[in-house]
Scaffold this active site. Structure first.
Site, PDB file in Angstrom:
ATOM      1  N   HIS A 122       0.832  -1.211   0.000  1.00  0.00           N
ATOM      2  CA  HIS A 122       0.000   0.000   0.000  1.00  0.00           C
ATOM      3  C   HIS A 122       0.867   1.261   0.000  1.00  0.00           C
ATOM      4  O   HIS A 122       1.294   1.744   1.048  1.00  0.00           O
ATOM      5  CB  HIS A 122      -0.895  -0.018   1.250  1.00  0.00           C
ATOM      6  CG  HIS A 122      -1.962   1.010   1.262  1.00  0.00           C
ATOM      7  ND1 HIS A 122      -3.145   0.829   1.950  1.00  0.00           N
ATOM      8  CD2 HIS A 122      -2.069   2.240   0.688  1.00  0.00           C
ATOM      9  CE1 HIS A 122      -3.912   1.898   1.798  1.00  0.00           C
ATOM     10  NE2 HIS A 122      -3.264   2.775   1.048  1.00  0.00           N
ATOM     11  N   HIS A 143       1.251   5.244  -2.049  1.00  0.00           N
ATOM     12  CA  HIS A 143       0.701   6.260  -2.954  1.00  0.00           C
ATOM     13  C   HIS A 143       1.868   6.946  -3.652  1.00  0.00           C
ATOM     14  O   HIS A 143       2.624   7.675  -3.014  1.00  0.00           O
ATOM     15  CB  HIS A 143      -0.142   7.272  -2.173  1.00  0.00           C
ATOM     16  CG  HIS A 143      -1.342   6.664  -1.519  1.00  0.00           C
ATOM     17  ND1 HIS A 143      -2.568   6.592  -2.145  1.00  0.00           N
ATOM     18  CD2 HIS A 143      -1.496   6.077  -0.305  1.00  0.00           C
ATOM     19  CE1 HIS A 143      -3.433   5.998  -1.343  1.00  0.00           C
ATOM     20  NE2 HIS A 143      -2.813   5.678  -0.218  1.00  0.00           N
ATOM     21  N   LEU A 144       2.012   6.688  -4.931  1.00  0.00           N
ATOM     22  CA  LEU A 144       3.130   7.260  -5.684  1.00  0.00           C
ATOM     23  C   LEU A 144       2.705   8.406  -6.594  1.00  0.00           C
ATOM     24  O   LEU A 144       3.538   8.985  -7.295  1.00  0.00           O
ATOM     25  CB  LEU A 144       3.840   6.164  -6.488  1.00  0.00           C
ATOM     26  CG  LEU A 144       4.437   5.036  -5.638  1.00  0.00           C
ATOM     27  CD1 LEU A 144       5.259   4.091  -6.497  1.00  0.00           C
ATOM     28  CD2 LEU A 144       5.279   5.584  -4.494  1.00  0.00           C
ATOM     29  N   ARG A 145       1.416   8.739  -6.614  1.00  0.00           N
ATOM     30  CA  ARG A 145       0.886   9.987  -7.203  1.00  0.00           C
ATOM     31  C   ARG A 145       1.132  10.119  -8.701  1.00  0.00           C
ATOM     32  O   ARG A 145       1.009  11.221  -9.250  1.00  0.00           O
ATOM     33  CB  ARG A 145       1.499  11.196  -6.501  1.00  0.00           C
ATOM     34  CG  ARG A 145       1.532  11.146  -4.984  1.00  0.00           C
ATOM     35  CD  ARG A 145       0.182  11.004  -4.360  1.00  0.00           C
ATOM     36  NE  ARG A 145       0.196  11.278  -2.926  1.00  0.00           N
ATOM     37  CZ  ARG A 145      -0.823  11.057  -2.106  1.00  0.00           C
ATOM     38  NH1 ARG A 145      -1.939  10.530  -2.581  1.00  0.00           N
ATOM     39  NH2 ARG A 145      -0.741  11.344  -0.825  1.00  0.00           N
ATOM     40  N   ASN A 189      -5.448   5.895  -6.927  1.00  0.00           N
ATOM     41  CA  ASN A 189      -6.141   7.183  -6.780  1.00  0.00           C
ATOM     42  C   ASN A 189      -5.253   8.325  -7.278  1.00  0.00           C
ATOM     43  O   ASN A 189      -4.861   9.238  -6.553  1.00  0.00           O
ATOM     44  CB  ASN A 189      -6.580   7.419  -5.331  1.00  0.00           C
ATOM     45  CG  ASN A 189      -5.434   7.400  -4.340  1.00  0.00           C
ATOM     46  OD1 ASN A 189      -4.406   6.766  -4.577  1.00  0.00           O
ATOM     47  ND2 ASN A 189      -5.596   8.097  -3.228  1.00  0.00           N
ATOM     48  N   ASP A 242      -9.000   2.761  -2.941  1.00  0.00           N
ATOM     49  CA  ASP A 242      -8.389   3.364  -1.758  1.00  0.00           C
ATOM     50  C   ASP A 242      -8.256   4.876  -1.895  1.00  0.00           C
ATOM     51  O   ASP A 242      -8.013   5.416  -2.971  1.00  0.00           O
ATOM     52  CB  ASP A 242      -7.016   2.760  -1.483  1.00  0.00           C
ATOM     53  CG  ASP A 242      -6.447   3.297  -0.190  1.00  0.00           C
ATOM     54  OD1 ASP A 242      -6.997   2.976   0.869  1.00  0.00           O
ATOM     55  OD2 ASP A 242      -5.474   4.064  -0.244  1.00  0.00           O
ATOM     56  N   ASN A 246      -5.547   9.438   7.761  1.00  0.00           N
ATOM     57  CA  ASN A 246      -6.837   8.762   7.706  1.00  0.00           C
ATOM     58  C   ASN A 246      -6.627   7.287   7.366  1.00  0.00           C
ATOM     59  O   ASN A 246      -6.047   6.998   6.314  1.00  0.00           O
ATOM     60  CB  ASN A 246      -7.737   9.416   6.655  1.00  0.00           C
ATOM     61  CG  ASN A 246      -9.144   8.837   6.656  1.00  0.00           C
ATOM     62  OD1 ASN A 246      -9.638   8.412   7.700  1.00  0.00           O
ATOM     63  ND2 ASN A 246      -9.778   8.818   5.509  1.00  0.00           N
ATOM     64  N   ASP A 273       1.156   2.527   3.796  1.00  0.00           N
ATOM     65  CA  ASP A 273       0.225   3.573   3.366  1.00  0.00           C
ATOM     66  C   ASP A 273       0.994   4.885   3.171  1.00  0.00           C
ATOM     67  O   ASP A 273       0.546   5.962   3.572  1.00  0.00           O
ATOM     68  CB  ASP A 273      -0.914   3.756   4.363  1.00  0.00           C
ATOM     69  CG  ASP A 273      -2.057   4.612   3.809  1.00  0.00           C
ATOM     70  OD1 ASP A 273      -2.028   4.953   2.606  1.00  0.00           O
ATOM     71  OD2 ASP A 273      -2.972   4.947   4.579  1.00  0.00           O
ATOM     72  N   GLY A 286      -2.321  12.253   5.615  1.00  0.00           N
ATOM     73  CA  GLY A 286      -1.321  11.353   5.049  1.00  0.00           C
ATOM     74  C   GLY A 286       0.015  11.435   5.754  1.00  0.00           C
ATOM     75  O   GLY A 286       0.453  12.524   6.162  1.00  0.00           O
TER      76      GLY A 286
END
Length: 437
Positions: free
Chosen positions: A62, A64-66, A96, A154, A282, A309, A328
Site C-alpha cells: 500500500h 501512494h506514488l501519485r 487514486n 483506496d 486517515n 500507506d 497522510g
C-alpha cells in the site's frame, strides 16, 4: 557473482541457526551454505555480513506514488528509489491518481514505468470502479492481463455495497483480492482526528471509530456471501480487528494489514506535538487501547502484513494548520526501521521471525509473490542491521516528501542493502562492513 557471507538467514520459512553464505549470480540465488569464511576469488563481490540478517525482499502492499497526474508530490521513479532505501523490493501503487488507474492502459503505464524504475519494482493496483466513483466496476479482466495485482478504490471505500458485491464475484473467479478501505463516509465527513478524549481537548471534530467498524462489518458480510477475497487495509480499531479475527475463524478468505504509524503513535501525539499536521492521517491515530489491540493482532496472526500507506504531499499541502492540512503520512524510507525500533522498545513482544513474516511471506501470499530464498529462487533480498542506530532526516530522502512525524527520531534497526533480481539497488554497507572486490 555476489557473496553475502557470515549472515544470519531468514529464508522465508525459518530463521536459521548459525551463520550462512548466500551466493547470487545471474539474478538468482545459486548457493546457500553454512559459512566457511571469506571467499578469495577476486572477480566476486564479497560482503562480510557478520551481525546482519539476510531476508527475502520486503513487500509493501500500500503506497501512494501519485503518478500519473500528481507528480509534484511523488512519482514512480522517486517512490521506487525510496522503497529500495527502505528495504522493499516490491511496492503496490494505489490507483487514486489523476486520472485514476481504472482501465488497462493505466495499469500498463504503471507496470511499464514501475519495471524500468531504478529501485524497487512498482506493481499496479487497479481501481474497483470507474473514476473511483463507486458506480460501475472497471474492466477487470483486461486490467489483470496488464498486470494489476489487486483492486481498490483506496482513498475511499467502494461506496455502494451492491457494486462491491458484484466486483467480488468477478474477482473471485480471477483469483485477485479486493483491497477495501473501511470507512463509512457519512460518519467521518469533516473529521480531523480520532473522536475521543484528545479531540475533546483539542476542540477538533472527531472521526468516530464506528466509521471503520461499519466498513469492516460490511466487507466481512460481502466476503461471506460471495467468498471473494477481501483484504482490509490500515486497520486501526480494536473492534474492527476483533471482527476480522472472528471472520478468519469462520474460514473466510479475508486478510488485513496495519501501518507502522498506527503501531508507533497514538492520538495523544497530536496534543504533545502542539497539533503538528505531520500526525494527520486517515484513518486517524487512535487511542492507546487500540494500539495494544493491534499488537495482540500481530502476535496471534490476525494481522497478515505491515503496509506503510506511504502518502507523500508537497510541503505547501502539509505545512498548514492541522484543520487545513491534507491527510497522510510519508514513511517508505524509515517504516521498517520504525517497526524494528518499536519492537526493541516494547521488549520484543513477538519473535523476530513473526516480524519478518509480516514484511515478506505475509504480503507476498496476498498478491502471489513467492518470498522464499533457496537455490534457484529469484534473488530479491533485504539485508538488515538490527543494531544500527540512525536519525531520520527527511531532507535526505529519495522521496519528494519532506514532512513526516518520524523526522528527527533516532531509530534502532535499519535495512542496509537491497537486491532486486540479484542487482544491488540500495547499498549503505560499503562504509559499514568489509567489502572486497
Amino acid at each position: 557473482m555476489i557473496w553475502l557471507c557470515n549472515a544470519t538467514l531468514y529464508d522465508g520459512k525459518d530463521l536459521r541457526d548459525g551463520k550462512w553464505d548466500i551466493c547470487v549470480e545471474s539474478g538468482k540465488v545459486v548457493e546457500i551454505t553454512p559459512s566457511r569464511g571469506k571467499k578469495s576469488n577476486f572477480q566476486d563481490d564479497i560482503y562480510d555480513l557478520e551481525g546482519h540478517i539476510v531476508c527475502p525482499g520486503f513487500i509493501d502492499l500500500h503506497v501512494h506514488l501519485r503518478d500519473p497526474g500528481q507528480t509534484w508530490r511523488e512519482d514512480i521513479d522517486s517512490g521506487s528509489l525510496a522503497a529500495a532505501a527502505g528495504g522493499f523490493t516490491h511496492v503496490v501503487a494505489m490507483p487514486n491518481t489523476t486520472p485514476p488507474i481504472d482501465d488497462p492502459s493505466g495499469v500498463r503505464y504503471v507496470r511499464e514505468k514501475g519495471r524500468k524504475a531504478k529501485g524497487a519494482i512498482v506493481l499496479p493496483a487497479g481501481a474497483v470502479t470507474v473514476n473511483r466513483e463507486g458506480k460501475m466496476i472497471t474492466e477487470m479482466i483486461g486490467m489483470v492481463d496488464e498486470g494489476a495485482v489487486l483492486f481498490t478504490d483506496d482513498g475511499s471505500p467502494v461506496i455502494l455495497a451492491k457494486v462491491m458485491r458484484i466486483a467480488l464475484l468477478y474477482l473471485r473467479d480471477l483469483g485477485i483480492p479486493l483491497m477495501e478501505h473501511p470507512e463509512e463516509l457519512t460518519l467521518s465527513e469533516g473529521g480531523h482526528m480520532n473522536e475521543g478524549r484528545a479531540s475533546a481537548l483539542c476542540g477538533l471534530k472527531g472521526i468516530p471509530r464506528s466509521s471503520e467498524i461499519i466498513g469492516v462489518e460490511r466487507a466481512i458480510a460481502l466476503c461471506r456471501e460471495t467468498m471473494g477475497r477481501v483484504h482490509l487495509t490500515h486497520i486501526s480499531t480494536k473492534e474492527a480487528l476483533e471482527s476480522i479475527r472472528r471472520a478468519k475463524q469462520e474460514g473466510l478468505p479475508l486478510t488485513c494489514d496495519v501501518t507502522p504509524h498506527h503501531l508507533v503513535f497514538d492520538e495523544e501525539m497530536i496534543i504533545k506535538s502542539y497539533y503538528s499536521s505531520a500526525f494527520k492521517v486517515n484513518p486517524p491515530l487512535r487511542a492507546r487501547e487500540d494500539v495494544e489491540a493491534l499488537f495482540k493482532g500481530l502476535r496471534d496472526g490476525t494481522i497478515d502484513a505491515i503496509a506503510t500507506d506511504h502518502a507523500p504531499y508537497h510541503v505547501d499541502e502539509k505545512d498548514l494548520p492541522f484543520e487545513e492540512a491534507s491527510f497522510g503520512i510519508a514513511s517508505l524510507e524509515c517504516a521498517v526501521a520504525a517497526v524494528l525500533d518499536l519492537w526493541y522498545k516494547r521488549g520484543k513482544p513477538f519473535s523476530l521471525k513473526k516480524l519478518l513474516e509480516l514484511l515478506t511471506i505475509g504480503p507476498g501470499s496476498i498478491i502471489g509473490i513467492d518470498r522464499t530464498l533457496k537455490p534457484g529462487s529469484r534473488a530479491d533480498i533485504t539485508v538488515l542491521n538490527l543494531e544500527k542506530e540512525e536519525r531520520v532526516d527527511a531532507e535526505k530522502w529519495n522521496s519528494k516528501a519532506r514532512i513526516t512525524p518520524y523526522d528527527g527520531l533516532t531509530l534502532r534497526g535499519w535495512p542496509v542493502m537491497t537486491l532486486l533480481g540479484g542487482r544491488i539497488v540500495y547499498d549503505s554497507l560499503r562504509q559499514e562492513v568489509c567489502h572486497e572486490v
